[in-house]
Scaffold this motif. Sequence first.
Motif, PDB file in Angstrom:
ATOM      1  N   PRO A  95     128.705  -5.944 -20.455  1.00 54.23           N
ATOM      2  CA  PRO A  95     129.016  -4.504 -20.439  1.00 54.23           C
ATOM      3  C   PRO A  95     127.858  -3.624 -20.921  1.00 54.23           C
ATOM      4  CG  PRO A  95     130.890  -5.714 -21.278  1.00 54.23           C
ATOM      5  CD  PRO A  95     129.749  -6.695 -21.163  1.00 54.23           C
ATOM      6  N   THR A 106     132.315  -3.535 -13.140  1.00 52.45           N
ATOM      7  CA  THR A 106     133.675  -3.986 -13.434  1.00 52.45           C
ATOM      8  C   THR A 106     133.929  -3.912 -14.936  1.00 52.45           C
ATOM      9  OG1 THR A 106     133.087  -6.318 -13.778  1.00 52.45           O
ATOM     10  CG2 THR A 106     133.663  -5.650 -11.516  1.00 52.45           C
ATOM     11  N   ARG A 107     135.195  -4.062 -15.299  1.00 48.51           N
ATOM     12  CA  ARG A 107     135.526  -4.256 -16.702  1.00 48.51           C
ATOM     13  C   ARG A 107     134.845  -5.540 -17.170  1.00 48.51           C
ATOM     14  NH1 ARG A 107     140.388  -2.881 -14.348  1.00 48.51           N
ATOM     15  NH2 ARG A 107     141.135  -5.012 -14.229  1.00 48.51           N
ATOM     16  N   TYR A 109     134.828  -9.224 -18.660  1.00 49.83           N
ATOM     17  CA  TYR A 109     135.761 -10.355 -18.618  1.00 49.83           C
ATOM     18  C   TYR A 109     135.291 -11.449 -19.564  1.00 49.83           C
ATOM     19  CZ  TYR A 109     138.091  -8.176 -14.738  1.00 49.83           C
ATOM     20  OH  TYR A 109     138.817  -7.297 -13.980  1.00 49.83           O
ATOM     21  N   GLU A 119     131.322 -11.236 -22.824  1.00 43.39           N
ATOM     22  CA  GLU A 119     132.110 -10.695 -21.720  1.00 43.39           C
ATOM     23  C   GLU A 119     131.140 -10.491 -20.573  1.00 43.39           C
ATOM     24  OE1 GLU A 119     134.175  -7.090 -22.493  1.00 43.39           O
ATOM     25  OE2 GLU A 119     135.301  -7.923 -24.157  1.00 43.39           O
ATOM     26  N   VAL A 121     130.354  -8.805 -16.655  1.00 47.32           N
ATOM     27  CA  VAL A 121     130.697  -7.786 -15.670  1.00 47.32           C
ATOM     28  C   VAL A 121     130.003  -8.131 -14.361  1.00 47.32           C
ATOM     29  CG1 VAL A 121     130.974  -5.977 -17.419  1.00 47.32           C
ATOM     30  CG2 VAL A 121     128.766  -6.232 -16.261  1.00 47.32           C
ATOM     31  N   SER A 133     138.112  -2.083  -7.120  1.00 50.14           N
ATOM     32  CA  SER A 133     139.502  -2.334  -7.488  1.00 50.14           C
ATOM     33  C   SER A 133     139.974  -3.699  -6.990  1.00 50.14           C
ATOM     34  CB  SER A 133     140.390  -1.227  -6.934  1.00 50.14           C
ATOM     35  OG  SER A 133     141.734  -1.452  -7.273  1.00 50.14           O
ATOM     36  N   GLU A 136     138.297  -6.365  -9.216  1.00 51.08           N
ATOM     37  CA  GLU A 136     138.910  -6.446 -10.541  1.00 51.08           C
ATOM     38  C   GLU A 136     140.315  -7.058 -10.476  1.00 51.08           C
ATOM     39  OE1 GLU A 136     136.777  -3.060 -13.239  1.00 51.08           O
ATOM     40  OE2 GLU A 136     138.523  -2.423 -12.072  1.00 51.08           O
ATOM     41  N   ASP A 140     141.219 -10.286 -12.552  1.00 45.26           N
ATOM     42  CA  ASP A 140     142.361 -10.264 -13.464  1.00 45.26           C
ATOM     43  C   ASP A 140     143.243 -11.482 -13.271  1.00 45.26           C
ATOM     44  OD1 ASP A 140     141.516  -7.815 -14.504  1.00 45.26           O
ATOM     45  OD2 ASP A 140     143.042  -6.635 -13.440  1.00 45.26           O
ATOM     46  N   SER A 145     143.108 -10.460 -17.505  1.00 45.25           N
ATOM     47  CA  SER A 145     142.768  -9.068 -17.721  1.00 45.25           C
ATOM     48  C   SER A 145     142.183  -8.931 -19.120  1.00 45.25           C
ATOM     49  CB  SER A 145     144.017  -8.210 -17.582  1.00 45.25           C
ATOM     50  OG  SER A 145     143.706  -6.870 -17.744  1.00 45.25           O
ATOM     51  N   PRO A 146     141.090  -8.167 -19.252  1.00 46.81           N
ATOM     52  CA  PRO A 146     140.471  -8.004 -20.575  1.00 46.81           C
ATOM     53  C   PRO A 146     141.362  -7.238 -21.537  1.00 46.81           C
ATOM     54  CG  PRO A 146     139.255  -6.770 -18.885  1.00 46.81           C
ATOM     55  CD  PRO A 146     140.379  -7.487 -18.211  1.00 46.81           C
TER      56      PRO A 146
END
Length: 146
Positions: A95, A106-107, A109, A119, A121, A133, A136, A140, A145-146
Amino acid sequence: MLIAALLSGCGITVPSDPDGTLNAVTGGELRVGTSPDGDLVELSGDEPRGPVVDLVDGFAAHLDAETTWTVASEETLVRMLEQGDLDLIAGALTPDTPWIDKAGVTRGYPGIDGAGDRELVMLVPLGENAFLSALESYLDRKVGSP
């Protein structure tokens, strides 16, 4: 909710992809860039392998797409993403990536095999929100999901 209903009557899809990445990739080719990093992404001959590669190949299969891999430095890959030569960058990105102003991110993970306590991304072209979307949602389901 009201805005979404109004927009749906206008033929606008939320989220959308101004450049149509999700539509282009689905049933076609997913062009992915990566850089080797420990156990996450290893080079075996001309093809990368590892947990990140497996995740991306699974996402491509989910979209009925063939994965084409490009191995290069992060800077080269981001330039290719900006120029429209790649659809996705995956590897040991976190991140804290310095590319946040050049790509959709992305978020984060946690828990991807080989990532240790990091994490991870992935990067997509800026503005390609439907593609982001879909990615992700897939991540997920596969890594949580984080």
